[in-house]
Design an enzyme around this catalytic site. Structure first.
Site, mmCIF file in Angstrom:
data_model
loop_
_atom_site.group_PDB
_atom_site.id
_atom_site.type_symbol
_atom_site.label_atom_id
_atom_site.label_comp_id
_atom_site.label_asym_id
_atom_site.label_seq_id
_atom_site.Cartn_x
_atom_site.Cartn_y
_atom_site.Cartn_z
ATOM 1 N N ASN A 114 56.869 -15.512 -19.497
ATOM 2 C CA ASN A 114 58.140 -15.181 -20.141
ATOM 3 C C ASN A 114 59.322 -15.477 -19.220
ATOM 4 O O ASN A 114 59.187 -16.154 -18.210
ATOM 5 C CB ASN A 114 58.169 -13.732 -20.640
ATOM 6 C CG ASN A 114 58.856 -13.606 -21.989
ATOM 7 O OD1 ASN A 114 59.969 -14.092 -22.175
ATOM 8 N ND2 ASN A 114 58.185 -12.956 -22.936
ATOM 9 N N ARG A 115 60.499 -14.950 -19.554
ATOM 10 C CA ARG A 115 61.733 -15.353 -18.892
ATOM 11 C C ARG A 115 62.183 -14.378 -17.813
ATOM 12 O O ARG A 115 61.964 -13.171 -17.925
ATOM 13 C CB ARG A 115 62.860 -15.518 -19.924
ATOM 14 C CG ARG A 115 62.640 -16.693 -20.859
ATOM 15 C CD ARG A 115 63.666 -16.730 -21.981
ATOM 16 N NE ARG A 115 63.529 -17.961 -22.763
ATOM 17 C CZ ARG A 115 62.669 -18.114 -23.767
ATOM 18 N NH1 ARG A 115 61.893 -17.092 -24.130
ATOM 19 N NH2 ARG A 115 62.583 -19.263 -24.403
ATOM 20 N N HIS A 212 48.353 -18.144 -23.842
ATOM 21 C CA HIS A 212 49.382 -18.626 -24.763
ATOM 22 C C HIS A 212 48.768 -19.458 -25.887
ATOM 23 O O HIS A 212 49.193 -20.592 -26.141
ATOM 24 C CB HIS A 212 50.425 -19.446 -24.004
ATOM 25 C CG HIS A 212 51.794 -19.396 -24.599
ATOM 26 N ND1 HIS A 212 52.072 -19.900 -25.849
ATOM 27 C CD2 HIS A 212 52.963 -18.900 -24.129
ATOM 28 C CE1 HIS A 212 53.358 -19.734 -26.110
ATOM 29 N NE2 HIS A 212 53.920 -19.124 -25.088
ATOM 30 N N SER A 213 47.792 -18.896 -26.583
ATOM 31 C CA SER A 213 47.201 -19.595 -27.721
ATOM 32 C C SER A 213 48.059 -19.436 -28.966
ATOM 33 O O SER A 213 48.597 -18.360 -29.236
ATOM 34 C CB SER A 213 45.795 -19.057 -28.009
ATOM 35 O OG SER A 213 44.889 -19.459 -26.999
ATOM 36 N N TYR A 214 48.175 -20.527 -29.723
ATOM 37 C CA TYR A 214 48.921 -20.546 -30.981
ATOM 38 C C TYR A 214 47.914 -20.468 -32.132
ATOM 39 O O TYR A 214 47.109 -21.381 -32.319
ATOM 40 C CB TYR A 214 49.717 -21.845 -31.123
ATOM 41 C CG TYR A 214 50.883 -22.008 -30.185
ATOM 42 C CD1 TYR A 214 52.181 -22.003 -30.667
ATOM 43 C CD2 TYR A 214 50.691 -22.218 -28.818
ATOM 44 C CE1 TYR A 214 53.266 -22.190 -29.827
ATOM 45 C CE2 TYR A 214 51.762 -22.400 -27.969
ATOM 46 C CZ TYR A 214 53.046 -22.384 -28.468
ATOM 47 O OH TYR A 214 54.111 -22.572 -27.622
ATOM 48 N N ASP A 285 60.585 -14.375 -31.805
ATOM 49 C CA ASP A 285 60.276 -14.714 -30.418
ATOM 50 C C ASP A 285 60.714 -13.516 -29.583
ATOM 51 O O ASP A 285 61.658 -13.587 -28.805
ATOM 52 C CB ASP A 285 61.000 -15.993 -29.992
ATOM 53 C CG ASP A 285 60.507 -16.518 -28.649
ATOM 54 O OD1 ASP A 285 59.616 -15.886 -28.047
ATOM 55 O OD2 ASP A 285 61.007 -17.574 -28.198
ATOM 56 N N GLU A 354 51.367 -12.797 -27.017
ATOM 57 C CA GLU A 354 51.371 -12.862 -25.554
ATOM 58 C C GLU A 354 51.478 -11.452 -24.973
ATOM 59 O O GLU A 354 52.564 -10.883 -24.876
ATOM 60 C CB GLU A 354 52.534 -13.717 -25.073
ATOM 61 C CG GLU A 354 52.590 -15.098 -25.694
ATOM 62 C CD GLU A 354 53.953 -15.735 -25.529
ATOM 63 O OE1 GLU A 354 54.437 -15.835 -24.373
ATOM 64 O OE2 GLU A 354 54.557 -16.124 -26.551
#
EC number: 5.1.3.3
Length: 397
Positions: A114-115, A212-214, A285, A354
């Site tokens: 993440n950020r 980080h699976s979509y 998000d 996540e």
């Protein structure tokens, strides 16, 4: 989580020092249709391979040690048909080409998922400048020079499990401390993918790892996936500004499109652009503050979130010991890049779950922001970081 092209940047082209692949070597395709030879290569001097894990109940998980990634995940649908429920590419060339096909598909993200605001952290009273790769911020440990684009060592593997290991040097992308980390993926007979992240450091630092699976459970990732039904076990979330940085507020979900305590189709609320959070992100998000985390401890036996496809009958339940869950609905997909089996994924085709510390936790902890103390990302020498994430699949007929 968002803005893939922005955070990976264009410097990743240097990673494409790929040796020739397997040549005339042949191998059986996986249940998901992957050719292992398309992953058998050498990248930056290290061997890369496709590893296939299976159980006795029709579950197959294919991974590569490039980024410690889940490449495919097949489970039976309500008719018993094997269905690949994660997005990705079907060759190592596209995964490694951060210039033309940038992606965090399926990766083991570190050293900080993440950020982080303004690309800096304070550790032990000292300010460390980090690599900028998302506006003026740091995302996923530095993007194309972060762990998701490093070749992990295969520490051990069996028919049902693999452990990837990585050693990150002191000063990597500006972060302090030499970190030794592992990501262990275990396929269980109850159609569960059990993921354990561990890390140690020789100098105080920050750690926040995740997968980080979509996910698209519908069986057709060429179409939007917002008809899937989502549940999030959270009363509160952390609102973000227009650059996806949490404001510091912890807000109640009641009466907002962030309320998934009663499962409903994502499409029922994702279009509500009158709500600033959806408007800014063009979808979801955001980090939810999980009800499964209480008194400083996460209960990974309780469902943190779930996703259900009425089309295939596949139900995904998510469990974690972490305090937060970043849910991302593929808002930056729809680039037109051919992906696995040549499919071009549309916007909002998938959902990421996540599990992690809250975004920008280092900043908020230093500022002593109220409510963020449960999301302490700091790791000292002698301590072991431990994060547990479980994806459990079943069928509802």
């Amino acid at each position: 989580m968002g803005n893939i092209k922005n955070y990976l940047g264009i410097a990743g082209g240097c990673l494409l020092a790929l040796a020739s692949c397997a040549g005339n070597k042949t191998a059986s395709r996986t249940v998901s249709g992957l050719d292992p030879a398309a992953f058998d290569t050498t990248l930056n001097g290290k061997k890369v391979e496709l590893i296939t894990l299976k159980n006795n109940n029709g579950m197959e998980v294919c991974l590569t040690n490039y980024g410690g990634r889940v490449v495919s995940l097949c489970v039976p649908d309500k008719e018993g048909k094997p269905t690949d429920v994660v997005l990705g590419y079907d060759n190592i060339r596209q995964y490694a080409d951060t210039l033309n096909s940038p992606s965090d598909y399926g990766s083991s993200v570190g050293r900080y998922a993440n950020r982080i605001k303004n690309a800096q952290i304070t550790v032990g009273g000292k300010v460390y400048k980090l690599r900028v790769n998302d506006n003026e911020n740091t995302l996923h440990g530095g993007g194309n020079t972060g762990w998701l684009h490093q070749v992990y060592d295969v520490q051990s593997k069996t028919d049902s499990s693999v452990t990837f290991a990585i050693t990150a040097p002191d000063g990597e992308n500006g972060f302090p401390g030499t970190v030794k980390a592992t990501a262990t993926y275990l396929v269980k007979n109850n159609n569960t993918l059990d993921i354990t992240f561990k890390a140690t450091t020789d100098k105080e630092t920050v750690i926040n790892m995740t997968n980080h699976s979509y996910f698209n459970l519908n069986g057709d990732p060429s179409k939007v996936g917002t008809d899937e039904v989502m549940y999030i076990n959270a009363d509160k979330f952390t609102p973000s500004d227009a650059k996806y940085i949490p404001t510091g507020e912890i807000r109640d979900v009641t009466g907002t499109p962030m309320d998934f305590r009663k499962p409903h189709a994502i499409q029922e609320t994702i279009t509500d652009t009158t709500f600033d959070q959806i408007h800014n992100a063009t979808g979801y998000d955001h980090n939810w503050c999980l009800n499964t985390f209480k008194n400083g401890k996460g209960d990974d036996t309780q469902v943190a979130a779930s996703l259900f496809s009425p089309k295939t009958g596949i139900l995904l339940e998510v469990f974690t010991n972490e305090p937060g869950l970043q849910v991302y609905t593929g808002n930056f997909q729809g680039t037109g890049i051919p992906c696995k089996h040549g499919i071009k994924y549309p916007k909002h085709v998938s959902v990421c779950f996540e599990s992690q510390k809250y975004p920008d936790s280092p900043t908020k902890i230093v500022q002593k922001t109220k409510g963020w103390e449960i999301s302490n990302p700091y790791l000292k020498p002698g301590q072991t970081y431990y994060s547990h994430l479980v994806y459990k699949f079943s069928v509802k007929k």
